[in-house]
Write a protein that holds these residues in place. Structure first.
Motif, PDB file in Angstrom:
ATOM      1  N   ALA A 165       0.829  -1.209   0.000  1.00  0.00           N
ATOM      2  CA  ALA A 165       0.000   0.000   0.000  1.00  0.00           C
ATOM      3  C   ALA A 165       0.860   1.253   0.000  1.00  0.00           C
ATOM      4  O   ALA A 165       0.486   2.270  -0.598  1.00  0.00           O
ATOM      5  N   CYS A 166       2.023   1.188   0.653  1.00  0.00           N
ATOM      6  CA  CYS A 166       2.922   2.345   0.693  1.00  0.00           C
ATOM      7  C   CYS A 166       3.385   2.716  -0.705  1.00  0.00           C
ATOM      8  O   CYS A 166       3.450   3.899  -1.071  1.00  0.00           O
ATOM      9  N   VAL A 167       3.693   1.712  -1.506  1.00  0.00           N
ATOM     10  CA  VAL A 167       4.126   1.943  -2.886  1.00  0.00           C
ATOM     11  C   VAL A 167       2.973   2.505  -3.719  1.00  0.00           C
ATOM     12  O   VAL A 167       3.144   3.455  -4.487  1.00  0.00           O
ATOM     13  N   ALA A 168       1.789   1.914  -3.555  1.00  0.00           N
ATOM     14  CA  ALA A 168       0.630   2.339  -4.340  1.00  0.00           C
ATOM     15  C   ALA A 168       0.206   3.762  -4.007  1.00  0.00           C
ATOM     16  O   ALA A 168      -0.270   4.495  -4.881  1.00  0.00           O
ATOM     17  N   ALA A 169       0.378   4.162  -2.750  1.00  0.00           N
ATOM     18  CA  ALA A 169      -0.044   5.497  -2.327  1.00  0.00           C
ATOM     19  C   ALA A 169       0.965   6.575  -2.673  1.00  0.00           C
ATOM     20  O   ALA A 169       0.608   7.745  -2.794  1.00  0.00           O
TER      21      ALA A 169
ATOM     22  N   MET B 127      10.358   2.737   0.261  1.00  0.00           N
ATOM     23  CA  MET B 127      11.225   3.027   1.394  1.00  0.00           C
ATOM     24  C   MET B 127      10.560   2.731   2.729  1.00  0.00           C
ATOM     25  O   MET B 127      11.236   2.374   3.697  1.00  0.00           O
ATOM     26  N   LEU B 128       9.238   2.854   2.837  1.00  0.00           N
ATOM     27  CA  LEU B 128       8.586   2.536   4.103  1.00  0.00           C
ATOM     28  C   LEU B 128       8.682   1.041   4.377  1.00  0.00           C
ATOM     29  O   LEU B 128       9.008   0.620   5.495  1.00  0.00           O
ATOM     30  N   PHE B 129       8.409   0.229   3.368  1.00  0.00           N
ATOM     31  CA  PHE B 129       8.537  -1.221   3.518  1.00  0.00           C
ATOM     32  C   PHE B 129       9.965  -1.611   3.873  1.00  0.00           C
ATOM     33  O   PHE B 129      10.210  -2.332   4.847  1.00  0.00           O
ATOM     34  N   THR B 130      10.919  -1.134   3.075  1.00  0.00           N
ATOM     35  CA  THR B 130      12.322  -1.509   3.274  1.00  0.00           C
ATOM     36  C   THR B 130      12.832  -1.040   4.624  1.00  0.00           C
ATOM     37  O   THR B 130      13.537  -1.782   5.333  1.00  0.00           O
ATOM     38  N   SER B 131      12.459   0.162   5.006  1.00  0.00           N
ATOM     39  CA  SER B 131      12.930   0.696   6.287  1.00  0.00           C
ATOM     40  C   SER B 131      12.331  -0.065   7.465  1.00  0.00           C
ATOM     41  O   SER B 131      12.992  -0.232   8.501  1.00  0.00           O
ATOM     42  N   ALA B 132      11.106  -0.532   7.329  1.00  0.00           N
ATOM     43  CA  ALA B 132      10.493  -1.319   8.403  1.00  0.00           C
ATOM     44  C   ALA B 132      11.243  -2.634   8.591  1.00  0.00           C
ATOM     45  O   ALA B 132      11.510  -3.060   9.719  1.00  0.00           O
TER      46      ALA B 132
ATOM     47  N   PHE C 186      11.899   0.923  -7.839  1.00  0.00           N
ATOM     48  CA  PHE C 186      11.057   1.774  -6.999  1.00  0.00           C
ATOM     49  C   PHE C 186      11.605   3.195  -6.989  1.00  0.00           C
ATOM     50  O   PHE C 186      12.804   3.418  -7.154  1.00  0.00           O
ATOM     51  N   GLY C 187      10.721   4.162  -6.769  1.00  0.00           N
ATOM     52  CA  GLY C 187      11.130   5.550  -6.711  1.00  0.00           C
ATOM     53  C   GLY C 187      11.721   5.908  -5.363  1.00  0.00           C
ATOM     54  O   GLY C 187      11.806   5.075  -4.455  1.00  0.00           O
ATOM     55  N   ASN C 188      12.114   7.148  -5.222  1.00  0.00           N
ATOM     56  CA  ASN C 188      12.706   7.613  -3.973  1.00  0.00           C
ATOM     57  C   ASN C 188      11.654   8.301  -3.117  1.00  0.00           C
ATOM     58  O   ASN C 188      10.555   8.603  -3.575  1.00  0.00           O
ATOM     59  N   CYS C 189      12.007   8.555  -1.866  1.00  0.00           N
ATOM     60  CA  CYS C 189      11.091   9.201  -0.928  1.00  0.00           C
ATOM     61  C   CYS C 189      11.255  10.719  -1.002  1.00  0.00           C
ATOM     62  O   CYS C 189      12.376  11.227  -1.001  1.00  0.00           O
TER      63      CYS C 189
ATOM     64  N   ARG D  84      15.401   6.277  10.215  1.00  0.00           N
ATOM     65  CA  ARG D  84      16.356   5.334  10.812  1.00  0.00           C
ATOM     66  C   ARG D  84      17.143   4.614   9.723  1.00  0.00           C
ATOM     67  O   ARG D  84      18.357   4.416   9.846  1.00  0.00           O
ATOM     68  N   MET D  85      16.460   4.199   8.657  1.00  0.00           N
ATOM     69  CA  MET D  85      17.145   3.533   7.562  1.00  0.00           C
ATOM     70  C   MET D  85      18.195   4.446   6.934  1.00  0.00           C
ATOM     71  O   MET D  85      19.304   4.002   6.609  1.00  0.00           O
ATOM     72  N   ASN D  86      17.854   5.712   6.771  1.00  0.00           N
ATOM     73  CA  ASN D  86      18.820   6.658   6.196  1.00  0.00           C
ATOM     74  C   ASN D  86      20.046   6.794   7.091  1.00  0.00           C
ATOM     75  O   ASN D  86      21.182   6.847   6.605  1.00  0.00           O
ATOM     76  N   ARG D  87      19.822   6.846   8.405  1.00  0.00           N
ATOM     77  CA  ARG D  87      20.965   6.939   9.329  1.00  0.00           C
ATOM     78  C   ARG D  87      21.822   5.674   9.250  1.00  0.00           C
ATOM     79  O   ARG D  87      23.053   5.749   9.242  1.00  0.00           O
ATOM     80  N   GLU D  88      21.155   4.531   9.196  1.00  0.00           N
ATOM     81  CA  GLU D  88      21.879   3.265   9.084  1.00  0.00           C
ATOM     82  C   GLU D  88      22.686   3.224   7.786  1.00  0.00           C
ATOM     83  O   GLU D  88      23.828   2.756   7.760  1.00  0.00           O
ATOM     84  N   TYR D  89      22.091   3.723   6.712  1.00  0.00           N
ATOM     85  CA  TYR D  89      22.751   3.673   5.404  1.00  0.00           C
ATOM     86  C   TYR D  89      23.969   4.604   5.376  1.00  0.00           C
ATOM     87  O   TYR D  89      25.040   4.225   4.888  1.00  0.00           O
TER      88      TYR D  89
END
Length: 248
Positions: A165-169, A176-181, A212-215, A236-241
Motif C-alpha cells: 500500500a505504501c508503494v501504491a499510495a 522506502m517505508l517497507f524496506t525501512s520497516a 522503486f522511486g525515492n522518498c 532510521r534507515m537513512n541513518r543506518e545507510y
C-alpha cells in the motif's frame, strides 16, 4: 444495495487493460469487500463470463494479499485496515466504486487486479534476516537485555505485512517505508547489529534495482499503511545507510 463497479480488466502483463462496468444488486452492508467481489464473480460464472481475478488469502488483515486500490485509495476509504477488513457499510446504495490494481513499475500486473509483488521478496532476501548459530549451547534470547522502547519500536516495525500500500499510495512509487520497516526491526535489536552494515546496503541496493522511486517526504505511505508503519523508520534507515557508507 445496488452498486456500479468499475473494475480494471487486463489479460496479462503484456496486454492492454481497460475499465469495465458491472452493475451489482443485492449487496448486503455486512459483507466484506471481498465477499462482494465473490458475489459478482458468482454472477459472472453463472453467465458464462470470465470471473475477475484478485488476490486474497487469510481475509483477516494479516497477510496483506488483498491489495486493491478502491476509489483511489489503497485498501479503500477506511484507515488502518486491509481490503478484506473493509465492509460494504462504508458505501451507500447507488454508489459507483472504482477498483484497480496497485500502480507501480515494480509491481507489474499479472491479471486483472493481481500484481507481481515479488520485488518485495527479493528486497527481503537481500538482507532481511540474521545469522544465528543454533548448534551447541546458544544463549537464550531472553537473557539479552533490551530497552523496552527499542523492543516496542522493533515490534511495531515488524508488524509490516508487505502489502505494498505504501508503494501504491506514493506519487513516486517508493518502497522506502517497507524496506525501512524490515531494516528497523533488526537495527533496533542487538541480534541484528552483527550484519547491520551489509543488511542496509544490500537491501537499499536491491530496492533501487527493482525500480522503486525515492522518498520525497509526502507521507502518504504512512497514512495509507494498514498497520500504521511510521515514517520514523525511513529516517532510521537513512541513518543506518549513511553510517554503513562511512564504514565502507
Amino acid at each position: 444495495m445496488k452498486l456500479l463497479l468499475k473494475i480494471w480488466r487486463q489479460k496479462n502483463a503484456s496486454s492492454k487493460g481497460q475499465m469495465v462496468e458491472y452493475p451489482l444488486d443485492g449487496v448486503e452492508s455486512d459483507m466484506s469487500f471481498l465477499e462482494m467481489l465473490d458475489v459478482l464473480n458468482e454472477e459472472l460464472n453463472n453467465k458464462g463470463e470470465e470471473p475477475i481475478e484478485f488476490d486474497h488469502d487469510c481475509r483477516e488483515g494479516i497477510c496483506g494479499t488483498c491489495s486493491l486500490m478502491i476509489n483511489g485509495r489503497a485498501h479503500g476509504p477506511a484507515s488502518r485496515i486491509t481490503a478484506c477488513q473493509l465492509h460494504m457499510r462504508s458505501f451507500k446504495d447507488g454508489d459507483t466504486i472504482t477498483i484497480e490494481p496497485w500502480r507501480a513499475k515494480a509491481f507489474p500486473v499479472i491479471k486483472d487486479l493481481i500484481v507481481d509483488r515479488s520485488a518485495f521478496d527479493r528486497i527481503q532476501q537481500a538482507g532481511g534476516y540474521i545469522s544465528v548459530n543454533t548448534s551447541g549451547n546458544p544463549v537464550d534470547a531472553n537473557a539479552i537485555p533490551i530497552e523496552k522502547e527499542n523492543a516496542d519500536l522493533a515490534f511495531n516495525a515488524a508488524t509490516c505485512i508487505g502489502c505494498g500500500a505504501c508503494v501504491a499510495a506514493c506519487k513516486n512509487a517508493s518502497a522506502m517505508l517497507f524496506t525501512s520497516a524490515k531494516i528497523s526491526q533488526f537495527a533496533l535489536l542487538p541480534q541484528g547489529r552483527v550484519e547491520a552494515t551489509e543488511r542496509v546496503q544490500n537491501m537499499v541496493r536491491q530496492m533501487d534495482l527493482e525500480g522503486f522511486g525515492n522518498c520525497t517526504n509526502t507521507g502518504a505511505c504512512e497514512v495509507e499503511c494498514p498497520k500504521g508503519i511510521s515514517l520514523e523508520n525511513i529516517a532510521r534507515m537513512n541513518r543506518e545507510y549513511y553510517s554503513a557508507s562511512v564504514k565502507g
